[in-house]
Write an enzyme that holds these catalytic residues in place. Structure first.
Site, short mmCIF file in Angstrom:
data_model
loop_
_atom_site.label_atom_id
_atom_site.label_comp_id
_atom_site.label_asym_id
_atom_site.label_seq_id
_atom_site.Cartn_x
_atom_site.Cartn_y
_atom_site.Cartn_z
N THR A 194 21.21 -11.97 26.32
CA THR A 194 22.05 -10.78 26.10
C THR A 194 21.65 -9.99 24.85
O THR A 194 21.89 -8.78 24.77
CB THR A 194 23.54 -11.16 26.00
N PRO A 239 24.64 -5.22 21.98
CA PRO A 239 24.24 -6.14 23.06
C PRO A 239 25.29 -6.15 24.17
O PRO A 239 26.47 -6.32 23.90
CB PRO A 239 24.16 -7.49 22.37
N LEU A 240 24.84 -5.93 25.39
CA LEU A 240 25.77 -5.91 26.53
C LEU A 240 25.92 -7.34 27.05
O LEU A 240 25.49 -7.70 28.16
CB LEU A 240 25.23 -4.97 27.60
N HIS A 241 26.59 -8.17 26.23
CA HIS A 241 26.71 -9.59 26.56
C HIS A 241 27.29 -9.80 27.98
O HIS A 241 26.61 -10.28 28.88
CB HIS A 241 27.65 -10.30 25.57
N ASP A 242 28.54 -9.46 28.16
CA ASP A 242 29.23 -9.80 29.42
C ASP A 242 28.69 -9.06 30.64
O ASP A 242 28.61 -9.66 31.73
CB ASP A 242 30.73 -9.58 29.26
#
Ligand code: RIB
Ligand code: CA
Length: 294
Positions: A194, A239-242
């Site tokens: 991510t 950061p586009l974690h999910d």
């Protein structure tokens, strides 16, 4: 046929983007959204989840409140990242859709018992408390889960809440330990992956320019979320974690990983919540997860 999913979430700006992506994906059928305590307390994550589905115009999607604290530890939250509401960056009206009266854990159990075995995928993008509680309360559902695709953990990228641990696992390592030992097929989207999925100025500007309500909201959320990561990591872009968990579901070819053994540290004074990923196969511990590294 659309893939049936349950999103278990602690919104969280990146959770919000993940939920919007799932709701906009014809490949997916969101059976329900279950809120868990994490980024902010449950009293806020459940409201935020309802705000998000309403923003997307999907008032048909049921939202449930789940566990308000980890299985055994005290709750640790992350207002320093997500703001006091958990969805700072834009003001959204109070939700008008009702919170479901059924507890989220019972909804997960009922849904897995009702749907044909192997047809429902669980998408935990917060601490794993609800999932572990469901498996504890109803062991019969474990073999009925098609797959768990979770955002959590870190190995080569190290931790974001301690030097060893990523937030979702750190908040409830005992729950994570149970989930990783459950035998359910698991795909892990850790910080290793991510932290490579960063927003860009062009992307945020394009979101802001979309002629709808969701695009500008995503732009405001990711701008708010980025301030923390830029200060901490020095990198431009949030950061586009999910959203990576949803992206793996609909475009798995964008990612690379390996089936390996992942154990969860629950005892370490400095390493509690660490995902001990045997990437090079130096132990004889059986593989229990597809660990995505890029
Ligand atoms: O470490 C990142 C994860 O923790 C994301 O799911 C974020 O929303 C927070 O829950
Ligand atoms: Ca989250």
């Amino acid at each position: 046929m659309a893939q049936k999913i349950i999103i278990d979430t602690d919104p969280g700006q990146d959770d919000a983007v993940a939920i919007l992506l799932a709701l906009a994906s014809p490949e997916l059928e969101v059976m329900g959204i279950t809120a868990v305590a994490g980024n902010v307390p449950l009293s806020l994550t459940e409201v935020n989840a309802r705000k998000i589905v309403e923003l997307a115009g999907h008032t048909d999607i049921p939202v449930f409140a789940g566990c308000d604290r980890p299985l055994v530890r005290n709750l640790v939250t992350a207002e320093y990242v997500h703001g006091k509401t958990g969805l700072d960056g834009i003001e959204l009206p109070a939700p008008t859709i009702p919170l479901q009266t059924e507890h989220a854990v019972q909804f997960i159990i009922d849904c897995l018992r009702k749907e044909p075995a192997g047809t429902v995928t669980l998408i935990p993008i917060g601490p794993l408390t609800n999932i572990a509680a469901a498996f504890e309360r109803a062991p019969d559902i474990v073999e009925r889960v098609a797959r768990i695709v979770l955002m959590g953990g870190a190995y080569f990228e190290v931790g974001n809440v301690t030097p060893a641990a990523e937030f979702n696992i750190y908040v409830d390592p005992e729950a994570a330990k149970q989930v990783f030992a459950s035998g359910v097929p698991i795909t892990v989207l850790p910080l290793d992956a991510t932290h490579q999925a960063l927003t860009s100025r062009e992307w945020v500007d394009a979101m802001r320019a979309l002629p709808n309500r969701c695009g500008p909201a995503v732009a405001s959320w990711t701008d708010f979320f980025e301030r923390f990561d830029k200060a901490k990591y020095g990198s431009a872009g949030a950061p586009l974690h999910d959203p990576c968990a949803i992206a793996w579901l609909i475009r798995p070819e964008l990612f690379e990983g390996k089936d390996i053994n992942v154990e969860i540290e629950t005892k370490g004074e400095f390493t509690a919540g660490m995902t001990v990923a045997d990437w090079w196969g130096v132990t004889d511990r059986p593989a229990n997860a597809l660990f995505i590294r890029m």
